[in-house]
Design a protein around this motif. Sequence first.
Motif, short mmCIF file in Angstrom:
data_model
loop_
_atom_site.label_atom_id
_atom_site.label_comp_id
_atom_site.label_asym_id
_atom_site.label_seq_id
_atom_site.Cartn_x
_atom_site.Cartn_y
_atom_site.Cartn_z
N LYS A 331 -7.13 -3.15 -22.31
CA LYS A 331 -7.26 -3.24 -20.85
C LYS A 331 -5.98 -2.81 -20.15
CE LYS A 331 -9.40 -4.12 -17.07
NZ LYS A 331 -10.50 -3.21 -16.66
N LEU A 332 -4.85 -3.31 -20.62
CA LEU A 332 -3.57 -2.94 -20.01
C LEU A 332 -3.33 -1.44 -20.13
CD1 LEU A 332 -1.16 -5.82 -21.13
CD2 LEU A 332 -1.93 -5.32 -18.80
N SER A 333 -3.67 -0.88 -21.29
CA SER A 333 -3.49 0.56 -21.50
C SER A 333 -4.32 1.37 -20.52
CB SER A 333 -3.87 0.92 -22.94
OG SER A 333 -3.74 2.30 -23.16
N SER A 334 -5.53 0.91 -20.26
CA SER A 334 -6.42 1.63 -19.33
C SER A 334 -5.93 1.56 -17.89
CB SER A 334 -7.84 1.06 -19.42
OG SER A 334 -7.91 -0.24 -18.87
N LEU A 335 -5.05 0.61 -17.59
CA LEU A 335 -4.55 0.44 -16.22
C LEU A 335 -3.23 1.16 -15.97
CD1 LEU A 335 -5.29 -3.38 -15.74
CD2 LEU A 335 -6.64 -1.46 -14.90
N THR A 336 -2.62 1.72 -17.01
CA THR A 336 -1.28 2.30 -16.84
C THR A 336 -1.27 3.51 -15.91
OG1 THR A 336 -1.63 3.56 -18.90
CG2 THR A 336 -0.39 1.51 -19.07
N PHE A 337 -2.31 4.33 -15.95
CA PHE A 337 -2.35 5.51 -15.07
C PHE A 337 -2.37 5.08 -13.60
CE2 PHE A 337 -4.78 9.38 -13.42
CZ PHE A 337 -3.65 10.18 -13.39
N GLY A 338 -3.19 4.09 -13.29
CA GLY A 338 -3.23 3.56 -11.93
C GLY A 338 -1.92 2.93 -11.52
N MET A 339 -1.25 2.29 -12.47
CA MET A 339 0.06 1.71 -12.18
C MET A 339 1.06 2.80 -11.81
SD MET A 339 0.41 -1.19 -15.19
CE MET A 339 2.07 -1.69 -14.68
N TYR A 340 1.05 3.89 -12.57
CA TYR A 340 1.97 4.99 -12.28
C TYR A 340 1.71 5.55 -10.89
CZ TYR A 340 4.53 9.35 -12.53
OH TYR A 340 5.40 10.38 -12.26
N LEU A 341 0.45 5.76 -10.56
CA LEU A 341 0.10 6.41 -9.30
C LEU A 341 0.38 5.53 -8.09
CD1 LEU A 341 -3.25 8.00 -10.50
CD2 LEU A 341 -1.14 9.23 -9.97
N SER A 342 0.36 4.22 -8.26
CA SER A 342 0.53 3.32 -7.12
C SER A 342 1.94 2.72 -6.99
CB SER A 342 -0.48 2.18 -7.21
OG SER A 342 -0.26 1.39 -8.37
N HIS A 343 2.73 2.74 -8.07
CA HIS A 343 3.97 1.94 -8.05
C HIS A 343 5.00 2.45 -7.05
CE1 HIS A 343 5.75 5.06 -10.65
NE2 HIS A 343 6.92 4.50 -10.43
N MET A 344 5.07 3.76 -6.81
CA MET A 344 6.06 4.27 -5.86
C MET A 344 5.68 3.96 -4.42
SD MET A 344 8.65 5.45 -7.42
CE MET A 344 9.53 6.47 -6.24
N ILE A 345 4.38 3.93 -4.14
CA ILE A 345 3.92 3.53 -2.80
C ILE A 345 4.29 2.06 -2.57
CG2 ILE A 345 1.88 3.11 -1.36
CD1 ILE A 345 0.57 5.52 -2.73
N LEU A 346 4.02 1.24 -3.56
CA LEU A 346 4.33 -0.19 -3.44
C LEU A 346 5.84 -0.42 -3.34
CD1 LEU A 346 1.76 -1.46 -6.07
CD2 LEU A 346 1.68 -1.87 -3.61
N LYS A 347 6.60 0.37 -4.04
CA LYS A 347 8.06 0.26 -3.94
C LYS A 347 8.52 0.47 -2.50
CE LYS A 347 12.38 2.49 -5.33
NZ LYS A 347 13.00 3.67 -5.97
N GLY A 348 7.99 1.50 -1.85
CA GLY A 348 8.36 1.78 -0.46
C GLY A 348 7.91 0.69 0.49
N LEU A 349 6.69 0.21 0.30
CA LEU A 349 6.16 -0.83 1.18
C LEU A 349 6.93 -2.14 1.02
CD1 LEU A 349 2.32 -0.19 0.74
CD2 LEU A 349 3.72 0.36 2.74
N LEU A 350 7.22 -2.51 -0.21
CA LEU A 350 7.97 -3.75 -0.46
C LEU A 350 9.37 -3.68 0.12
CD1 LEU A 350 6.88 -4.37 -4.18
CD2 LEU A 350 6.36 -5.86 -2.24
N SER A 351 10.00 -2.52 0.01
CA SER A 351 11.37 -2.35 0.53
C SER A 351 11.40 -2.46 2.05
CB SER A 351 11.94 -1.00 0.10
OG SER A 351 12.02 -0.91 -1.29
N ARG A 352 10.42 -1.82 2.71
CA ARG A 352 10.43 -1.74 4.17
C ARG A 352 9.92 -3.01 4.85
NH1 ARG A 352 10.30 3.35 7.02
NH2 ARG A 352 10.96 5.06 5.66
N TYR A 353 8.89 -3.63 4.28
CA TYR A 353 8.20 -4.70 5.02
C TYR A 353 8.31 -6.08 4.39
CZ TYR A 353 6.28 -0.58 7.28
OH TYR A 353 6.15 0.60 7.94
N ALA A 354 8.66 -6.16 3.12
CA ALA A 354 8.76 -7.48 2.47
C ALA A 354 10.21 -7.85 2.16
CB ALA A 354 7.93 -7.50 1.19
#
Length: 401
Positions: A331-354
């Motif tokens: 299950k974790l292996s199947s989620l890694t591609f989605g993690m890669y594609l979303s993590h930089m967006i989340l990095k920016g959002l967390l830095s700016r707003y959280a």
Amino acid sequence: TQEDRNQIQINISNLTPNILTSITTGSEATLNESLPSLQPKKRKRLYWADCARIFSMFGIILLHSAGYGCEKILLKRKDSNVMIICFYNCMTRFGVPMFVLLSGTFILDPSKTFSFKKLYRHNILRLATAFAFWSSINALINIFLYKKNKASEFLKLFVVGEEYLWFIFMIIGCYLISPFLRLFSNDVTLARYFLGLCVFWGSLIPTLKNIFSSCQWKEAQDELNIWTSRWHYHFTLEFVGYFVAGYHIVYHVNIKSLKIRVLLYVLGLSDVFLIFYMTYNLEMKTGRYSKDFRDSYTLTVAFYTVILFIFFKHEIGQINFSERAIRIISKLSSLTFGMYLSHMILKGLLSRYAHIKQEEFLGIKFSSTIGCPIFWIVISGSSLLVSYLLSIIPILKNYVV
């Protein structure tokens, strides 16, 4: 006598159908027994490869959590924490090359049925739709949330994509040439000849250029640049070597001696510290961020990555995982591609707003040495959650993550 000869002919005539029937039946039985061995055997799932993929994904997130931006800021203000951040950035450089090794392991497997229809409608289409989705999300965020761009620039932002999405273009490129690479993936001599060319042109020459540049040997650097430019050689450069090496190492490299493997692991760890030592000293000397010894194609990173890949194959591959562990790993292996594609967006959002970044967590200030691992944990957890949520949506799970 004539009567005896006639009797013999009659007996032979009676025996012939029986003999022919026996021969035919025997031949069919023999053929049927041999058919399964001629058919491609289905490979068992490599759970160590899933573990390597998961490990690499978390390594990439740590790399981006520390980030060259953070390291550059620390260098500029001469912060002592730069040494630890530099080490974070050095030890996690295996991430993308490891992903490419794993991709080649499965795409170049001749036992798997190949067709151009499957290549384009399944492998490449999924990458293209994932790029289109995430590039659109990034463009919309930059235009309407961050106000960095105008709405008229959407098409430009969409086509080019954010910097981290370069990975998708590169993998599509490897997939496009995979039909040719599959032709010699099981030819050990030809594959090693190809990999030798990759090492020389794709790693050794660029590493020499970086050494000449870092040592400020301008004349030697200019001469090498002129020499290489005259070859017009581009066939085995950059990530294609990793792509071919993945399958070759898995199925044609078997290091049975534990002593030799332990020696390789020691050399691999030593290489990590060598990368760090050379990089940190160069940065202290120049005062500038450097990736001369830690870029994905350098000999130092290639050696470290291949050793780590061998470790997963030989050591993690020996573990007999429980059914529960297999379900979690899969299950974790199947989620890694989605993690890669979303993590930089989340990095920016967390830095700016959280107010969660390298030196801050919810308004609480930290040194970057502590802040980066905290940032890494938060980004990893949030990107894992986003990937999971998208994976349970029927259409998106097939085309976006």
